[in-house]
Scaffold this motif. Structure first.
Motif, mmCIF file in Angstrom:
data_model
loop_
_atom_site.group_PDB
_atom_site.id
_atom_site.type_symbol
_atom_site.label_atom_id
_atom_site.label_comp_id
_atom_site.label_asym_id
_atom_site.label_seq_id
_atom_site.Cartn_x
_atom_site.Cartn_y
_atom_site.Cartn_z
ATOM 1 N N LYS A 122 0.827 -1.201 0.000
ATOM 2 C CA LYS A 122 0.000 0.000 0.000
ATOM 3 C C LYS A 122 0.861 1.250 0.000
ATOM 4 C CE LYS A 122 -4.440 -1.376 1.925
ATOM 5 N NZ LYS A 122 -5.491 -0.993 2.901
ATOM 6 N N VAL A 123 0.356 2.288 -0.663
ATOM 7 C CA VAL A 123 0.995 3.598 -0.681
ATOM 8 C C VAL A 123 -0.065 4.623 -0.327
ATOM 9 C CG1 VAL A 123 2.186 5.330 -2.058
ATOM 10 C CG2 VAL A 123 2.667 2.899 -2.441
ATOM 11 N N ALA A 124 0.143 5.351 0.784
ATOM 12 C CA ALA A 124 -0.794 6.389 1.230
ATOM 13 C C ALA A 124 -2.212 5.850 1.366
ATOM 14 C CB ALA A 124 -0.766 7.576 0.266
ATOM 15 N N GLY A 125 -2.359 4.592 1.739
ATOM 16 C CA GLY A 125 -3.665 3.982 1.943
ATOM 17 C C GLY A 125 -4.244 3.312 0.722
ATOM 18 N N TYR A 126 -3.569 3.412 -0.419
ATOM 19 C CA TYR A 126 -4.055 2.841 -1.669
ATOM 20 C C TYR A 126 -3.334 1.538 -1.998
ATOM 21 C CZ TYR A 126 -6.152 7.433 -2.679
ATOM 22 O OH TYR A 126 -6.885 8.591 -2.636
ATOM 23 N N ARG A 136 -1.359 7.313 -13.585
ATOM 24 C CA ARG A 136 -0.822 7.366 -14.954
ATOM 25 C C ARG A 136 -1.905 7.725 -15.962
ATOM 26 N NH1 ARG A 136 -0.234 3.502 -18.995
ATOM 27 N NH2 ARG A 136 -1.010 1.867 -17.607
ATOM 28 N N LEU A 137 -3.089 7.153 -15.820
ATOM 29 C CA LEU A 137 -4.132 7.361 -16.815
ATOM 30 C C LEU A 137 -5.077 8.516 -16.454
ATOM 31 C CD1 LEU A 137 -5.141 3.683 -17.668
ATOM 32 C CD2 LEU A 137 -3.471 5.147 -18.795
ATOM 33 N N CYS A 138 -5.505 8.571 -15.199
ATOM 34 C CA CYS A 138 -6.506 9.577 -14.800
ATOM 35 C C CYS A 138 -5.869 10.886 -14.358
ATOM 36 C CB CYS A 138 -7.354 9.056 -13.648
ATOM 37 S SG CYS A 138 -8.240 7.532 -13.968
ATOM 38 N N GLY A 139 -4.725 10.788 -13.669
ATOM 39 C CA GLY A 139 -4.136 11.973 -13.062
ATOM 40 C C GLY A 139 -4.580 12.176 -11.636
ATOM 41 N N GLY A 140 -5.303 11.221 -11.080
ATOM 42 C CA GLY A 140 -5.765 11.295 -9.704
ATOM 43 C C GLY A 140 -6.239 9.934 -9.262
ATOM 44 N N ALA A 141 -6.883 9.878 -8.108
ATOM 45 C CA ALA A 141 -7.339 8.605 -7.565
ATOM 46 C C ALA A 141 -8.549 8.855 -6.686
ATOM 47 C CB ALA A 141 -6.216 7.942 -6.760
ATOM 48 N N LYS A 291 -0.783 17.602 -17.480
ATOM 49 C CA LYS A 291 -1.437 16.694 -16.534
ATOM 50 C C LYS A 291 -0.421 16.331 -15.463
ATOM 51 C CE LYS A 291 -2.178 12.182 -17.296
ATOM 52 N NZ LYS A 291 -1.807 11.488 -16.058
ATOM 53 N N LYS A 292 -0.825 16.494 -14.205
ATOM 54 C CA LYS A 292 0.091 16.277 -13.095
ATOM 55 C C LYS A 292 -0.727 15.976 -11.841
ATOM 56 C CE LYS A 292 3.638 18.890 -10.458
ATOM 57 N NZ LYS A 292 4.321 20.209 -10.362
ATOM 58 N N THR A 293 -0.127 15.247 -10.909
ATOM 59 C CA THR A 293 -0.821 14.887 -9.679
ATOM 60 C C THR A 293 0.131 14.961 -8.494
ATOM 61 O OG1 THR A 293 -2.234 13.355 -10.901
ATOM 62 C CG2 THR A 293 -2.174 13.110 -8.507
ATOM 63 N N SER A 294 -0.362 15.526 -7.379
ATOM 64 C CA SER A 294 0.322 15.447 -6.094
ATOM 65 C C SER A 294 -0.619 14.740 -5.140
ATOM 66 C CB SER A 294 0.672 16.844 -5.568
ATOM 67 O OG SER A 294 1.187 16.765 -4.247
ATOM 68 N N ILE A 295 -0.452 13.428 -5.021
ATOM 69 C CA ILE A 295 -1.419 12.641 -4.261
ATOM 70 C C ILE A 295 -1.373 12.961 -2.773
ATOM 71 C CG2 ILE A 295 0.128 10.644 -3.981
ATOM 72 C CD1 ILE A 295 -2.489 8.953 -4.368
ATOM 73 N N PHE A 296 -0.214 13.294 -2.234
ATOM 74 C CA PHE A 296 -0.120 13.559 -0.801
ATOM 75 C C PHE A 296 -0.791 14.882 -0.428
ATOM 76 C CE2 PHE A 296 3.414 10.618 -1.564
ATOM 77 C CZ PHE A 296 3.100 9.637 -0.631
#
Length: 528
Positions: A122-126, A136-141, A291-296
């Motif tokens: 798991k990474v950050a609960g995922y 990679r595909l959506c840009g988010g979760a 397209k970019k994401t900062s999941i934290f």
């Protein structure tokens, strides 16, 4: 007719209710009406609205608008909606709702979503493998708080299996409105986003991905067809046209969810031009070319109506909802003992109180997490609170503290936003109902240390955005050109006198989060 002689019937459905405007090609509003819509809290963590209440509010507001204007029916070139996003309605084959609208505040699907994240790594609960594909595909979760359709749909599947079996399509709020207007089951590239089932790498060709649909746990057949925000998706259904006294030949443009439309209506069209929306929820947005994401930090750039652009979004759960809570639950709450009646414009009174109360609220600090938080932390267990209250405080200091607390929360999000954009935001165009407050605009300028631009009629930005999207889709006016008509009425510069005070107060604000977060999890973790 010239572009300025043509009008769009623009819909702005927010959490508080439905606004309808008749808006010209240069963004002028010829007529305007609002009808409130109630919110039902379920089990402390659910939040629903009745789709029929949305529709009734739209019909009533539209009839009022059309009856109050001298604009002829022949000048109405189209209808276009901007609605609250991240809602979910299960409908049957006839388009009838099987559920209430599960809103963007609803966290009941968090448990179901977290079950789907089971895995060895798991990474950050995922689940790490799923997360990698989503990014990679959506840009988010999916939001682990359960506050988006990914969690809502799993809640229906797992907790309401009989309804899931009857569900023909899952629709977002915008999609439901377009269904009622045209009879067509479809979703826009931005309304489908937080179902997390589309490949968004080519912003001009958003499409479903079979692997992402499989990861969602929802049957592929239950997702609607995809369209662009600027597509003409049909004409007005005859029965709706008759109810409104309009021609059934009026075209319907697909429109956009609120954050996408707000960026257009704010006039912040060019890359990196940022806006701050202050409605029931709150966010900072800016168009970007990547397209970019900062999941934290819960920040991403996502598909939007602007051609070939992404929209950077950083969202917080409760903005002006804190002021509404103060008004409805504290100042004028009917508890059966005191039946105080609000003044005709209570928000103007609160604005005046805030303006005359010294900065810092005499040491009182307000934490504005009425319904959890999303960015820069995704934590469903957080709740609002008042810190450091004493005998010297009164209603005035509480009002000022609430205004300042929301601004401090926005500042908490600014640092990761600047990092995401790789540049410091120097000015923000503020829109939404909260932008009507001159006092709040100055507080935001001082707390954020940025210039705040207040446009004319900031509460009507979403309707203007829907109008500009429609004009582009109907090939009446290019979207970039349309946004240039937005007029800035006033500018607020940060005051040096309050800089040190708010720097210190911000440090206390973030320290309070750090120390209280474990206690919130103990109190509310089971629900969240």
């Amino acid at each position: 007719m010239t572009v300025f002689d043509q009008y769009i019937l623009a819909i702005d459905l927010g959490t508080s209710g439905c606004k309808v405007g008749l808006v010209s090609g240069n963004g002028d509003v010829a007529a305007w009406a609002f009808r409130p819509v109630g919110l039902q809290v379920v089990d402390g963590i659910g939040a629903e609205q009745r789709p029929e209440d949305w529709w009734a509010a739209f019909l009533e507001a539209s009839r009022e608008v059309l009856s109050r204007t001298t604009v002829s029916r022949g000048q109405i070139a189209g209808i276009c909606a901007s609605t609250q996003g991240e809602g979910t309605i299960a409908v049957d084959r006839d388009g009838q709702p099987l559920t209430n609208g599960i809103t963007w505040l609803d966290m009941r699907g968090a448990r179901n979503l977290k079950k789907s994240m089971r895995g060895s790594l798991k990474v950050a609960g995922y689940d790490a493998i799923k997360l990698q594909k989503w990014l990679r595909l959506c840009g988010g979760a999916p939001a682990l708080s359960g506050k988006d359709p990914a969690g809502h749909m799993l809640f229906v599947r797992d907790e309401l299996p009989a309804i899931y079996e009857k569900t023909y399509k899952f629709l977002n709020v915008l999609d439901f409105f377009n269904l009622r207007l045209t009879g067509r089951f479809c979703a826009t590239q931005d309304s489908i986003l937080t179902s997390w089932v589309t490949d968004n790498r080519n912003v001009d060709n958003i499409r479903y991905d079979d692997g992402l649909i499989a990861a969602s746990g929802i049957d592929k057949s239950k997702f609607p067809d995809l369209v662009r925000c600027t597509d003409v998706i049909g004409t007005l259904l005859p029965e709706v046209a008759q109810q409104l006294g309009l021609s059934p030949r009026i075209p319907i443009v697909a429109g956009a969810i609120d954050n996408s439309a707000a960026a257009i209506g704010a006039g912040a069209y060019e890359d990196y031009e940022a806006h701050l929306y202050m409605g029931s929820s709150s966010w900072i947005g800016a168009h970007v070319p990547f397209k970019k994401t900062s999941i934290f930090d819960q920040i991403a750039s996502v598909p939007c109506p602007a051609p070939s652009k992404y929209l950077m979004m950083a969202m917080q759960s409760s903005g002006a909802a804190n002021i509404a809570f103060l008004k409805d639950r504290i100042v004028f709450h009917d508890d059966g003992l005191y039946r105080g009646e609000p003044t005709p414009d209570v928000y103007a009174v609160l604005d005046e109180i805030s303006a005359r109360t010294p900065a810092g609220a005499q040491g009182m600090v307000y934490l504005p997490w009425l319904f959890g938080e999303r960015s820069p932390v995704d934590d469903a267990s957080l709740r609002a609170g008042i810190f450091n209250m004493s005998m010297e405080h009164n209603r005035e200091t509480l009002v000022r503290a609430v205004f300042e607390g929301v601004a401090l929360n926005t500042r908490w999000m600014m640092r990761p936003v600047n990092k995401f954009l790789d540049r410091r935001i120097e000015e923000l165009t503020i829109i939404g109902g909260g932008a009507m407050s001159n006092s709040w605009c100055q507080i935001f300028a001082d707390v954020l240390n940025v210039r705040i631009r207040q446009p004319r009629d900031p509460m009507k930005a979403n309707a203007r955005g829907a109008t500009f999207i429609a004009l582009h889709g109907l090939k009446i006016m290019d979207m970039r050109e349309a946004t240039k008509s937005v007029v800035i009425d006033r500018v607020y510069d940060p005051q040096a006198a309050t800089r040190q005070l708010y720097d210190e107060r911000f440090g206390i604000f973030t320290e309070l989060h750090k120390r209280l977060a474990p206690l919130y999890r103990r109190l509310n973790g089971a629900k969240g």
